[in-house]
Design an enzyme around this catalytic site. Structure first.
Site, PDB file in Angstrom:
ATOM      1  CE  LYS A  31      -4.140  -1.967   0.368  1.00 13.23           C
ATOM      2  NZ  LYS A  31      -5.207  -1.794  -0.618  1.00 13.23           N
ATOM      3  CD  GLU A  67      -9.983   3.995   1.027  1.00 15.61           C
ATOM      4  OE1 GLU A  67      -9.841   5.210   0.807  1.00 15.61           O
ATOM      5  OE2 GLU A  67      -9.337   3.116   0.422  1.00 15.61           O
ATOM      6  CB  SER A  82      -0.282  -8.087  -0.721  1.00 16.41           C
ATOM      7  OG  SER A  82      -1.083  -8.862   0.152  1.00 16.41           O
TER       8      SER A  82
END
Ligand SMILES: Cc1ncc(COP(=O)(O)O)c(C=O)c1O
Length: 421
Positions: free
Chosen positions: A107, A129, A394
């Site tokens: 991210k 968010e 991830s």
């Protein structure tokens, strides 16, 4: 309306910037994507498009972004041959170690890119968010680094499930707003963030956390996360002189998956996206959009959505908060329909046992989201025998420890129901 103000650009056209960066030039992926928003947001989206097309490819921006990826985030992340797991499964498993990024997940690639862009656009306030908390932590981190005010919206249930990440965000100087409406998860957090953005659009940039939302968000996020695939492809080719047979990634909104798939779309490589099967498709408690979803418009874009016959969005469920979302990025909808990517799912139980297996065999705790990709390979080892499989790991699983620890007891009682864990 926004459509008419923009030049019509051919679908799936991209500009290559350097060796590891691709800026998409299309507003749609086939029939998917587009801009379904209130009029008030249109100027901000036009401004963002200008940023995507002119600021992001600019050498000065690229140099700053690349420098921070190297010195702050710690890239390139390694490609790791999981030898013990490979031996156990009879499949050659390679992990793209996105868990080793600063803040613990892929991210940060997007959060860093968008906050740098916001600063160049003169914004002083950032909102975002978050579901699993990883995008919130990444955004709060970049805001601390760049001196920007930061507010993070998070579903109230996710606040409970991912407490450590909530404390991390607060420590980094962000305000965390628990969202108590709806299912108290990611989709409700996005609704609140969109509401805030509509009111404060002049000073505020909304760092959307995945390849979703109105154009240009899916394209903007894809641009930043595509680094994963370009790096992985170069690393794999250098080490083995060829490409992997299969690339596998979990799919929430779809950013880590598109991040790694994007570099292989034109190659003879099988691509598999793994959604959250939750308690099983037949229970209705899942987030497998391609299994039972229908095409619809949701939170600014057209894609597959879990909905009832009247178009009401259905509640979703996954043990992995980052996969617990009723829709999926529009490019994935396109790649699904064209058959270029195969989308499947695994259940909570499989994901939790994959988590435990990687920990024991390789000394790596994977995020519960990533554990879905891993579980697919474990479950399909017989079919994949002898193949080389690249998994996008991830993120890391520290944030999920309490869920995994209490899973056994809970699962016996509620078939894995962990909503309030
Ligand atoms: C570690 C990790 N992997 C995957 C995801 C799912 O998001 P996406 O599909 O956008 O990669 C999340 C979302 O929070 C996450 O934290």
């Amino acid at each position: 309306m926004f459509d008419r103000q923009l030049e019509n650009i051919k679908d799936r056209n991209t500009i290559r910037v350097g060796a590891t960066f691709e800026v998409p030039q299309s507003r749609y992926y086939g029939e998917y994507g587009g801009v379904y928003v209130a009029e008030t947001l249109v100027p901000a989206l036009i401004e963002l498009e200008q940023g995507l097309l002119h600021i992001v490819p600019d050498e000065e921006f690229q140099n700053e972004y690349r420098r921070l990826l190297r010195d702050y985030v710690g890239r390139p992340t390694p490609l790791f041959h999981a030898r013990r797991l490979s031996k156990e499964l009879g499949v050659e498993v390679y992990l793209k170690r996105e868990d080793l990024n600063h803040t613990g997940a892929h991210k940060i690639l997007n959060a860093l890119g968008q906050t740098l862009l916001a600063k160049k656009l003169g914004k002083t306030r950032i909102i975002a968010e978050t579901g699993a908390g990883q995008h919130g932590v990444a955004t709060a981190t970049c805001c601390a680094l760049l001196g920007l005010e930061c507010t993070i919206y998070m579903g109230a249930d996710d606040v409970e499930r991912q407490r450590v990440n909530v404390e991390r965000m607060k420590m980094l100087g962000a305000t965390v707003v628990p969202v108590k409406s709806g299912t108290r998860t990611l989709k409700d957090a996005i609704n609140e963030a969109l509401r805030d953005w509509t009111t404060n659009v002049r000073t505020t940039h909304y760092v959307l956390g995945t390849v979703f939302g109105p154009y240009p968000f899916p394209q903007l996020v894809r641009t930043f996360v595509s680094t994963i695939g370009f790096e992985a492809k170069a690393q794999f080719t250098e080490a083995f002189g060829g490409l992997p047979d299969v690339v596998v990634a979990c799919v929430g909104g779809g950013s880590n998956a598109i991040g790694i798939f994007s570099a292989f779309l034109e190659d003879d490589v099988e691509l598999v996206g793994v959604e959250a099967g939750g308690l099983g498709i037949e229970t209705g408690k899942h987030a497998a959009r391609f299994q039972t979803g229908k095409v619809g418009v949701f939170q600014g874009t057209k894609s597959y959505v879990l909905q009832d016959e009247f178009g009401n969005t259905l509640d979703t469920y996954s043990v992995a908060p980052g996969l617990d979302y009723p829709s999926v990025g529009p490019e994935h909808a396109f790649l699904h329909d064209t058959g270029r990517v195969r989308y499947t799912y695994v259940t909570d139980t499989s994901a939790v046992s994959a988590f435990r297996m990687l920990a024991k065999l390789e000394g790596i705790l994977p995020a519960l989201e990533s554990s879905h990709a891993l579980a697919y390979v474990i479950e399909n080892a017989a079919e994949l025998k002898g193949k080389s499989v690249l998994i996008n790991l991830s993120g890391r699983g520290d944030k999920d420890l309490s869920i995994v620890i209490s899973y056994d007891g809970e699962s016996k009682k509620h078939h894995g129901g962990m909503r309030n864990a």
